[in-house]
Design a protein around this motif. Sequence first.
Motif, PDB file in Angstrom:
ATOM      1  N   ALA A 172       0.405 -15.125  -2.378  1.00 24.09           N
ATOM      2  CA  ALA A 172       1.215 -13.925  -2.177  1.00 24.09           C
ATOM      3  C   ALA A 172       0.288 -12.759  -1.841  1.00 24.09           C
ATOM      4  N   THR A 173       0.181 -12.472  -0.569  1.00 21.34           N
ATOM      5  CA  THR A 173      -0.690 -11.374  -0.135  1.00 21.34           C
ATOM      6  C   THR A 173       0.063 -10.066  -0.032  1.00 21.34           C
ATOM      7  N   ASP A 174       1.354 -10.136   0.132  1.00 17.09           N
ATOM      8  CA  ASP A 174       2.178  -8.925   0.211  1.00 17.09           C
ATOM      9  C   ASP A 174       3.209  -9.017  -0.900  1.00 17.09           C
ATOM     10  N   ALA A 176       4.965  -6.630  -2.139  1.00  9.96           N
ATOM     11  CA  ALA A 176       6.019  -5.617  -2.078  1.00  9.96           C
ATOM     12  C   ALA A 176       7.375  -6.312  -2.080  1.00  9.96           C
ATOM     13  N   GLY A 177       8.194  -5.944  -3.011  1.00 10.94           N
ATOM     14  CA  GLY A 177       9.532  -6.529  -3.079  1.00 10.94           C
ATOM     15  C   GLY A 177       9.591  -7.864  -3.773  1.00 10.94           C
ATOM     16  N   LEU A 178       8.456  -8.506  -4.034  1.00 10.20           N
ATOM     17  CA  LEU A 178       8.464  -9.802  -4.678  1.00 10.20           C
ATOM     18  C   LEU A 178       8.352  -9.685  -6.189  1.00 10.20           C
ATOM     19  N   GLY A 179       7.716  -8.659  -6.659  1.00  7.37           N
ATOM     20  CA  GLY A 179       7.422  -8.575  -8.086  1.00  7.37           C
ATOM     21  C   GLY A 179       6.287  -9.523  -8.390  1.00  7.37           C
ATOM     22  N   LYS A 180       5.795  -9.473  -9.577  1.00  8.73           N
ATOM     23  CA  LYS A 180       4.670 -10.303  -9.966  1.00  8.73           C
ATOM     24  C   LYS A 180       5.078 -11.378 -10.971  1.00  8.73           C
ATOM     25  N   GLY A 181       6.355 -11.391 -11.395  1.00  9.50           N
ATOM     26  CA  GLY A 181       6.859 -12.295 -12.434  1.00  9.50           C
ATOM     27  C   GLY A 181       6.396 -13.645 -12.295  1.00  9.50           C
TER      28      GLY A 181
END
Length: 181
Positions: A172-174, A176-181
């Motif tokens: 996951a390089t971006d 944004a919008g994904l969250g880190k969960g």
Amino acid sequence: MAAARPQDAAWEKKMERLRRRSLPERVLRIYDDAALRETHNEAKRAADRARLLAESDADNGVFAKRAAEAAQRYEAAVEALREASVFLTFRALPRPVLEELLHTHPPTDQQAADGAAFNPDTFPAALIAASSTDGMSEAEARELLDTWSAPDANALWETAWEVQQEARADRATDLAGLGKG
């Protein structure tokens, strides 16, 4: 004894989710009625065209009716093709199992000199059987590979091989919008 840290509980929850992941699966459809497949394909094209036309003029009831009729013909064609088809399902093997299978089917010296990572004469049938969720034996896999046309035999082999290569993880390089969960 050290007190449990909040991040320990979060990690345990994450680890439990990782442990529950299922292995990827792929399905190969086999059908013998080429005319039925063409009927299906044409019904799909007609339904897509009718839907696009109906969407282009939402107030036109004639277009909407034609789109609905075309969709019904397509659904009937889908069901007819499904009924005439045989489906084979293949599941990815756990990494150690795949590595052991590769190890038991090493390339000959000549095959290795040609760049092969496994014996192409023995490994495909073994992999097909090992990854089949339908219970196909290695002898049955070999029979199909030897008696089917080249494109169909290749599709059988490729389905079993490709599911072994299917990744469901990425870096996951971006975020944004994904969250880190």
